[in-house]
Design a protein around this motif. Sequence first.
Motif, short mmCIF file in Angstrom:
data_model
loop_
_atom_site.label_atom_id
_atom_site.label_comp_id
_atom_site.label_asym_id
_atom_site.label_seq_id
_atom_site.Cartn_x
_atom_site.Cartn_y
_atom_site.Cartn_z
N VAL A 1 -16.43 -1.99 12.19
CA VAL A 1 -17.56 -1.30 12.80
C VAL A 1 -18.75 -2.23 12.85
O VAL A 1 -19.03 -2.97 11.89
N SER A 2 -19.48 -2.20 13.98
CA SER A 2 -20.71 -2.98 14.08
C SER A 2 -21.78 -2.16 14.78
O SER A 2 -21.48 -1.25 15.54
N LYS A 3 -23.03 -2.50 14.50
CA LYS A 3 -24.22 -1.88 15.10
C LYS A 3 -24.27 -0.35 14.94
O LYS A 3 -24.73 0.36 15.81
N ALA A 4 -23.81 0.14 13.76
CA ALA A 4 -23.80 1.58 13.50
C ALA A 4 -25.15 2.09 13.04
O ALA A 4 -25.35 3.30 12.95
N GLY A 5 -26.07 1.19 12.71
CA GLY A 5 -27.39 1.61 12.26
C GLY A 5 -27.47 1.82 10.75
O GLY A 5 -28.52 2.14 10.22
N ASP A 6 -26.36 1.66 10.07
CA ASP A 6 -26.32 1.80 8.61
C ASP A 6 -25.52 0.62 8.06
O ASP A 6 -24.31 0.56 8.27
N PRO A 7 -26.19 -0.31 7.38
CA PRO A 7 -25.48 -1.50 6.90
C PRO A 7 -24.26 -1.17 6.03
O PRO A 7 -23.28 -1.91 6.04
N SER A 8 -24.29 -0.06 5.30
CA SER A 8 -23.14 0.27 4.44
C SER A 8 -21.94 0.75 5.26
O SER A 8 -20.81 0.75 4.77
N ALA A 9 -22.16 1.15 6.52
CA ALA A 9 -21.07 1.63 7.39
C ALA A 9 -20.53 0.51 8.27
O ALA A 9 -19.57 0.74 9.01
N GLU A 10 -21.14 -0.65 8.22
CA GLU A 10 -20.73 -1.76 9.09
C GLU A 10 -19.85 -2.74 8.32
O GLU A 10 -19.99 -2.90 7.12
N GLY A 11 -18.94 -3.36 9.05
CA GLY A 11 -18.04 -4.34 8.45
C GLY A 11 -16.60 -3.94 8.72
O GLY A 11 -16.31 -3.07 9.53
N ALA A 12 -15.69 -4.61 8.04
CA ALA A 12 -14.25 -4.34 8.17
C ALA A 12 -13.77 -3.63 6.92
O ALA A 12 -14.05 -4.09 5.80
N PHE A 13 -13.07 -2.53 7.11
CA PHE A 13 -12.58 -1.72 6.01
C PHE A 13 -11.08 -1.49 6.17
O PHE A 13 -10.60 -1.26 7.28
N GLU A 14 -10.37 -1.56 5.07
CA GLU A 14 -8.94 -1.26 5.07
C GLU A 14 -8.75 0.20 4.68
O GLU A 14 -9.41 0.69 3.76
N LEU A 15 -7.85 0.87 5.39
CA LEU A 15 -7.55 2.27 5.10
C LEU A 15 -6.04 2.42 5.02
O LEU A 15 -5.33 2.06 5.95
N GLU A 16 -5.57 2.93 3.89
CA GLU A 16 -4.15 3.21 3.72
C GLU A 16 -4.02 4.68 3.34
O GLU A 16 -4.81 5.22 2.58
N CYS A 17 -2.99 5.32 3.89
CA CYS A 17 -2.72 6.72 3.59
C CYS A 17 -1.28 6.86 3.12
O CYS A 17 -0.41 6.12 3.55
N ALA A 18 -1.07 7.84 2.25
CA ALA A 18 0.25 8.17 1.70
C ALA A 18 0.86 7.00 0.96
O ALA A 18 1.87 6.47 1.40
N PRO A 19 0.31 6.56 -0.13
CA PRO A 19 -0.85 7.08 -0.85
C PRO A 19 -2.17 6.53 -0.31
O PRO A 19 -2.19 5.49 0.33
N VAL A 20 -3.23 7.24 -0.61
CA VAL A 20 -4.57 6.85 -0.16
C VAL A 20 -4.99 5.58 -0.89
O VAL A 20 -4.84 5.47 -2.10
N GLY A 21 -5.52 4.63 -0.11
CA GLY A 21 -5.97 3.39 -0.72
C GLY A 21 -6.82 2.59 0.24
O GLY A 21 -7.17 3.05 1.33
N GLY A 22 -7.14 1.38 -0.15
CA GLY A 22 -7.98 0.51 0.66
C GLY A 22 -9.42 0.63 0.24
O GLY A 22 -9.77 1.37 -0.68
N ASP A 23 -10.28 -0.09 0.96
CA ASP A 23 -11.70 -0.09 0.60
C ASP A 23 -12.56 0.70 1.60
O ASP A 23 -13.78 0.56 1.61
N HIS A 24 -11.93 1.54 2.41
CA HIS A 24 -12.69 2.39 3.34
C HIS A 24 -13.59 3.30 2.52
O HIS A 24 -13.16 3.89 1.53
N PRO A 25 -14.87 3.44 2.91
CA PRO A 25 -15.81 4.22 2.09
C PRO A 25 -15.49 5.71 2.00
O PRO A 25 -15.97 6.39 1.10
N ALA A 26 -14.69 6.24 2.91
CA ALA A 26 -14.32 7.66 2.87
C ALA A 26 -12.81 7.78 3.07
O ALA A 26 -12.32 8.50 3.94
N ALA A 27 -12.06 7.06 2.24
CA ALA A 27 -10.61 6.94 2.44
C ALA A 27 -9.90 8.30 2.43
O ALA A 27 -9.11 8.59 3.35
N GLU A 28 -10.14 9.12 1.44
CA GLU A 28 -9.40 10.39 1.36
C GLU A 28 -9.74 11.33 2.52
O GLU A 28 -8.82 11.83 3.18
N PRO A 29 -11.01 11.57 2.85
CA PRO A 29 -11.29 12.42 4.01
C PRO A 29 -10.78 11.80 5.32
O PRO A 29 -10.35 12.52 6.23
#
Length: 155
Positions: A55-83
């Motif tokens: 994500v880029s130019k979202a207006g919130d520095p904490s929401a910008e960057g590259a995030f890994e999301l894994e499901c079943a089981p939930v993992g990665g460094d996505h800030p809202a992985a479970e939801p």
Amino acid sequence: MLRRLALTAVVSLAVLSAAAPGAAAASGPLPLPSPLPLPLPQGEDDARTRLTVTVSKAGDPSAEGAFELECAPVGGDHPAAEPACDRLAELADEGTDPFAPVPRGAMCTQQFGGPATARITGTWQGRHIDAVFSRADGCEISRWNNLRPVLPGVR
């Protein structure tokens, strides 16, 4: 995987059907073919979700960057992985493709939702994903919002 198995079965049947008349005339009846293997249930890796959300130019520095999301089981460094995984499971249950682009010729409101952009790559429901998102018009904004919290809220 099932498509590949079905395609192999159809091609094998076509080859056998084409070869059978000539072979039977030359050497007598053919032996019965071996039964096709039964499709195996999807393995964990086939159904697992592994996405990179950039994500880029979202207006919130904490929401910008590259995030890994894994499901079943939930993992990665996505800030809202479970939801995010819950939302992806919900969309899969509905049978909708949240990564499909806006259809050509769609009538979209000409409103600008900001400069935020995102790219999602990886695997979802055993399928390769490479999708780009923006907030350039009403259709793109709707598409972005449909994937929240996989994609962040923007300011």
